[in-house]
Design an enzyme around this catalytic site. Structure first.
Site, PDB file in Angstrom:
ATOM      1  CE  LYS A  82      45.181  43.705 -54.899  1.00  0.00           C
ATOM      2  NZ  LYS A  82      44.688  45.027 -55.190  1.00  0.00           N
TER       3      LYS A  82
ATOM      4  CE1 TYR B 126      51.574  35.462 -54.671  1.00  0.00           C
ATOM      5  CE2 TYR B 126      53.221  37.094 -55.326  1.00  0.00           C
ATOM      6  CZ  TYR B 126      52.059  36.374 -55.590  1.00  0.00           C
ATOM      7  OH  TYR B 126      51.389  36.589 -56.761  1.00  0.00           O
TER       8      TYR B 126
ATOM      9  CB  ILE C 271      55.009  43.421 -53.012  1.00  0.00           C
ATOM     10  CG1 ILE C 271      56.029  43.687 -54.119  1.00  0.00           C
ATOM     11  CG2 ILE C 271      55.398  44.127 -51.721  1.00  0.00           C
ATOM     12  CD1 ILE C 271      56.064  45.125 -54.588  1.00  0.00           C
ATOM     13  CB  CYS C 272      51.110  40.466 -55.531  1.00  0.00           C
ATOM     14  SG  CYS C 272      50.387  39.777 -57.027  1.00  0.00           S
ATOM     15  CD  GLN C 273      57.806  42.409 -57.929  1.00  0.00           C
ATOM     16  OE1 GLN C 273      58.353  43.410 -58.316  1.00  0.00           O
ATOM     17  NE2 GLN C 273      58.476  41.325 -57.573  1.00  0.00           N
TER      18      GLN C 273
END
Length: 163
Positions: free
Chosen positions: A107, A109, A114-116
């Site tokens: 989660k 990149y 952070i993945c949002q």
């Protein structure tokens, strides 16, 4: 979103100025709103004994860095936090980075972003220009830490971040 998060976010001021760093004078007004919201968020966290981050920006308010931490099983895990205000701000949310955790979770990149995309980006898009940095921390980074840190600890991946 849990009730505690909803309650906290409802106490944060909503922003009104729709400006990016390219908008010079309008950006100054937006940055003032951003800082006011951040101060309010820090104050709320301290009142609730939930202090979990520290950020500061450069003179133009375009680059931010600091620390964030998460307590899990009575142990504090601390990470560097950094982000830049995108040129399309506030239409686009800032990409929050925890560079020390790059590659340790799916989660995330490249660069430790952070993945949002699934949960936070649609919420941000519905609330332009009312949401700002404080909202991004409360609704994106906070929940991300709560979901990812216990998993990373359980897999034995982040022992070195104990404080």
């Amino acid at each position: 979103m849990d009730e505690g998060t909803k309650s906290t976010v409802s106490k944060l001021p909503l922003l009104t100025v729709r400006a990016s760093p390219r908008d010079k004078e309008a950006w100054t007004a937006r940055l003032k709103e951003e800082l006011t919201a951040l101060i309010q968020y820090v104050k709320l966290n301290k009142e609730q004994d939930k202090d979990w981050f520290h950020v500061e920006c450069n003179k133009t308010g375009t680059r931010w860095n600091g620390k964030c931490w998460y307590y899990y099983e009575q142990i504090r895990y601390e990470f560097d936090l950094e982000f830049e205000i995108p040129v399309t701000y506030p239409t686009s949310a800032p990409e929050l980075k925890l560079p020390q955790l790059e590659g340790l979770t799916s989660k995330m990149y490249r660069g430790g972003k952070i993945c949002q995309t699934i949960h936070f980006q649609p919420l941000w898009a519905k609330n332009v220009p009312r949401f700002g940095i404080a909202h991004s921390l409360a609704l994106s980074l906070g929940p991300w830490l709560a979901a990812e840190i216990p998993d990373l600890v359980g897999r034995g991946v982040i022992d070195s971040f104990k404080k």
